[in-house]
Motif scaffolding. Structure first.
Motif, short mmCIF file in Angstrom:
data_model
loop_
_atom_site.label_atom_id
_atom_site.label_comp_id
_atom_site.label_asym_id
_atom_site.label_seq_id
_atom_site.Cartn_x
_atom_site.Cartn_y
_atom_site.Cartn_z
N ASP A 96 -5.35 -1.51 -5.22
CA ASP A 96 -4.80 -2.00 -3.96
C ASP A 96 -5.83 -2.90 -3.27
N GLU A 97 -5.63 -4.19 -3.41
CA GLU A 97 -6.52 -5.19 -2.78
C GLU A 97 -7.99 -4.93 -3.08
N SER A 130 0.83 -1.21 0.00
CA SER A 130 0.00 0.00 0.00
C SER A 130 0.87 1.25 0.00
N GLN A 149 -7.21 0.63 -0.95
CA GLN A 149 -7.50 -0.56 -0.13
C GLN A 149 -8.61 -0.23 0.86
MG LIG Z 1 -2.03 -2.75 2.00
#
Ligand SMILES: [Mg+2]
Ligand SMILES: Nc1ncnc2c1ncn2[C@@H]1O[C@H](COP(=O)(O)OP(=O)(O)OP(=O)(O)O)[C@@H](O)[C@H]1O
Lengths: 250, 435
Positions: free
Chosen positions: A170-171, A41, A85
């Motif tokens: 991000d995820e 991240s 995220q």
């Molecule tokens: Mg992360």
């Protein structure tokens, strides 16, 4: 598209990125995997220009320009998009306002005229439908009271409307149920094109079954310790991260 | 010559001069005022607001109205089309600008100067019912000096077809506008009253308005106030209401203008009365905006909800004081108050003082105060979508404030409050272009 050379960054006094190099060519999909806390991240945030990170070394060139020299909004206008995220909730600013303001800021930067209301709404509605979100979401505060999965889909909605050149996810798959994962993956795949690149941070092989990456990287302790083809993700799924020599560089 | 002495020279020009009861009331009020003077920061209730500049600066009532074209433009812009309106220019009623056509016989909406001639007894019973000269010098000053105001009487069960607007425009430098508004709603009557205060740019003047509200059992008043006077104006506005059993009072207050402005909203809640106070202030530049509320739960089972948002930018200063008093017999009181504040610069300041004074044991009272800054995370999120930092800050500030604006039920008034909010957002170069 993107060239990261020996990027180092720290937060306060803690070094987090310890020399990351990455080349992303137009049209490519790169997956970044790696243990919790390894800096995935942080890398995403540094690329998007979040303050609070100090870049202590290295360079990032995006479409021939020094990315690190640009303000976050300039990066966005130049076509960098980060799907967070943890997307923030912004009560009082409706999704539709944000979408319009963002799109207009980007269009203005490109020298295009403001988006026409007659074109805008149908376009947004078509996109929102394909992500299986209710139209009512448009009129709610940005992410306000959205479930985890709804927030992630909302990020993809923004991405689909802003049509960036470099998408950093991000995820985005975390917290999605199986159907939603498929929908989001379809959304991403629909955006794939020879001049658009993706960096996808993920913990799960499953996403990569839907969105086939060109390269898979393993980020550990602030470094890319291994890179390989899609088969690397399968290997990680089976064996975890332990077998990789974390001191090595790919 | 101070104000009290000055009063002697103007008293015979004030409306109702021939009414002995009123003359006695004014004389007494002037004595109260000359003894106490304007409130000073030594008084606890005025701790954060120092109005000594008013004492030093002499404001005088203007005999003739100011520049008529300046006034006309402001009126044109702020008079709400769908209302019955009373317009006051520099504290003087302007029949020409007011709109009362189609007003039914049964409803009384007229300037108090005229009411003192036509219904002196009714005025007598209403005056000083909700406001008390002994509270502080401003009320005494207002009682002695008031030059005009609105007289609104809605009889039992009547519901006027239109909202009522009281539009105040200040156009003259050093002018003094002293207004007394009386509003009375009978049993089961309903009304909406909107008080709008605006001023000609750069005009330094003093507005002192007191509104007394009497709500009979089951009456329902929606009351709005917009204070958007000019940068150099001193403004005092007191809204004092008396709610009888099951009466409902909903008040929404928005303050942006003036140099130093204070609004007091005090309500006395009878048995099972309901009171909603919502408000917003944005103190930009070097403004000082003070809101002082007192909700007195006097009867049992009354419900009050108070929600205020404050913003201070540049060198602005905001003060919020919210007091809830629960009398011993007011069992089953249900009171909630919250005040959220946003500081936009290092030099800005907000003082928030919530107070609960509870003398009954079976009650539900809650209050909360926060003072914060814009979230860096939210600013970054917006920037990451291509929005520049100044616009992002503006957008978030607007969002914070707009939740209060959204509560305004009257479309025209809501639009005016929103316009005033946008015009007062700190990053003036980018305002609103994302709307
Ligand atoms: Mg992360
Ligand atoms: N603002 C901060 N202050 C202190 N430490 C921080 C800060 N931001 C990140 N870190 C630390 O930096 C390291 C990397 O965090 P990062 O969020 O980049 O990890 P990640 O790889 O994304 O992990 P995950 O898989 O759990 O999302 C962690 O140890 C984290 O605690």
């Amino acid at each position: 598209m993107l060239s990261i050379k020996n990027l180092q960054a720290r937060v306060e006094d803690k070094a987090i990125l310890k020399g990351i190099s990455l080349e992303v060519k137009p049209g490519e999909v790169h997956a970044i995997m790696g243990p919790n806390g390894s800096g995935k991240s942080t890398l995403s945030h540094v690329l998007a220009g979040r303050s609070g990170y100090e870049v202590t070394g290295g360079s990032v060139t995006y479409q021939g320009k020094d990315l690190l020299d640009m303000k976050p909004e300039e990066r966005a206008r130049e076509g960098v998009f980060l799907a967070f995220q943890y997307p923030v909730e912004i009560p009082g600013v409706s999704n539709i306002y944000l979408l319009k303001a963002a799109l207009n800021a980007i269009r203005k930067h490109r020298g295009d005229s403001e988006v026409d209301a007659m074109d805008f709404l149908p376009m947004v509605k078509a996109r929102i439908k394909s992500l299986n979100l209710d139209e009512q979401f448009l009129y709610r505060g940005v992410n306000e009271g959205f479930s985890g999965g709804e927030k992630k889909r909302n990020e993809i909605l923004q991405m689909a409307i802003l049509e960036p050149s470099l998408c950093i996810l991000d995820e985005t798959d975390s917290g999605l149920d199986i159907d939603a994962l498929k929908i989001v993956a379809d959304g991403v795949n629909a955006l794939r094109s020879p001049d658009r690149s993706f960096i996808m941070v993920t913990h799960y092989q499953r996403l990569l079954d839907y969105i086939k990456p060109d390269v898979v990287h393993v980020l550990a302790q602030g470094r890319i310790v291994k890179s390989g083809g899609p088969e690397l993700a399968h290997e990680l799924e089976e064996k975890g991260y332990g077998w990789i020599d974390q001191g090595a560089t790919a | 010559m101070d104000y009290a002495e000055h009063y002697q020279t103007v008293s015979t020009d004030l409306p109702g001069h021939s009414l002995s009861w009123l003359q006695a009331l004014r004389t007494r009020a002037n004595i109260d005022f000359s003894t106490s003077g304007f409130p000073s920061p030594r008084e606890e209730e005025w701790r954060y607001t120092n109005i000594t500049p008013i004492e030093k600066k002499r404001f005088t009532p203007k005999v003739s109205a100011g520049d008529p074209s300046a006034a006309a433009e402001l009126i044109q812009h702020h008079r709400l089309d769908d209302t019955w309106s009373l317009v006051f220019v520099d504290g003087v009623y302007s029949a020409g600008h007011s709109r009362l056509t189609g007003l039914p016989e049964s409803i009384q909406i007229l300037p108090i100067s005229e009411a003192l001639e036509r219904y002196p007894e009714k005025v007598h019973t209403m005056l000083q019912q909700a406001a008390d000269c002994e509270t502080h010098g401003f009320i005494a000053f207002n009682t002695a000096y008031f030059r005009d105001g609105a007289f609104i009487v809605i009889p039992d069960k009547q519901v006027p077809e239109r909202p009522i607007q009281l539009l105040h425009v200040s156009t003259q430098a050093e002018g003094l506008s002293v207004l007394r508004h009386l509003i009375s709603l009978g049993i089961h009557a309903q009304a909406t009253v909107i008080e709008t205060y605006v001023g000609e740019k750069e005009t330094a003047c003093l507005t002192a308005a007191v509104t007394e509200i009497d709500l009979a059992a089951n009456a329902h008043l929606d009351h709005y106030k917009l204070q958007n006077e000019s940068d150099r104006t001193f403004h005092f506005g007191g809204i004092y209401s008396d709610q009888k059993a099951s009466a409902r009072f909903r008040q929404n207050h928005a303050a942006f203008g003036g140099l130093m402005a204070r609004t007091e909203i005090h309500s006395h809640l009878g048995q099972a009365a309901e009171c909603d106070l919502d408000g917003l202030f944005l103190a930009s530049g070097r403004r000082h905006l003070d809101t002082h509320t007192i909700l007195r739960h006097h009867g049992a089972h009354a419900v009050s909800r108070e929600s205020y948002r404050g913003i201070a930018s540049e060198r602005g200063r905001g003060v919020f004081s919210g007091r809830i008093v629960v009398d011993p017999q007011a069992q089953k009181t249900d009171a909630e108050m919250n005040n959220r504040n946003l500081l936009l610069s290092d030099d800005a300041e907000i003082d928030s003082k919530p107070q609960l004074e509870i003398h009954a044991d079976d009650v539900k009272c809650a209050h909360g105060v926060t003072v914060g800054q814009l979230s860096a995370e939210s600013i970054f999120y917006l920037q990451s979508r291509g929005i520049d930092e100044a616009s992002a800050r503006n957008m978030l500030t607007f969002a914070f404030a707009n939740e209060m604006v959204e509560k305004i039920r009257h479309d025209g008034h809501r639009q005016q409050v929103r316009d005033a909010l946008l015009a007062n957002l700190p990053q003036t170069d980018v305002r609103g272009d994302w709307l």
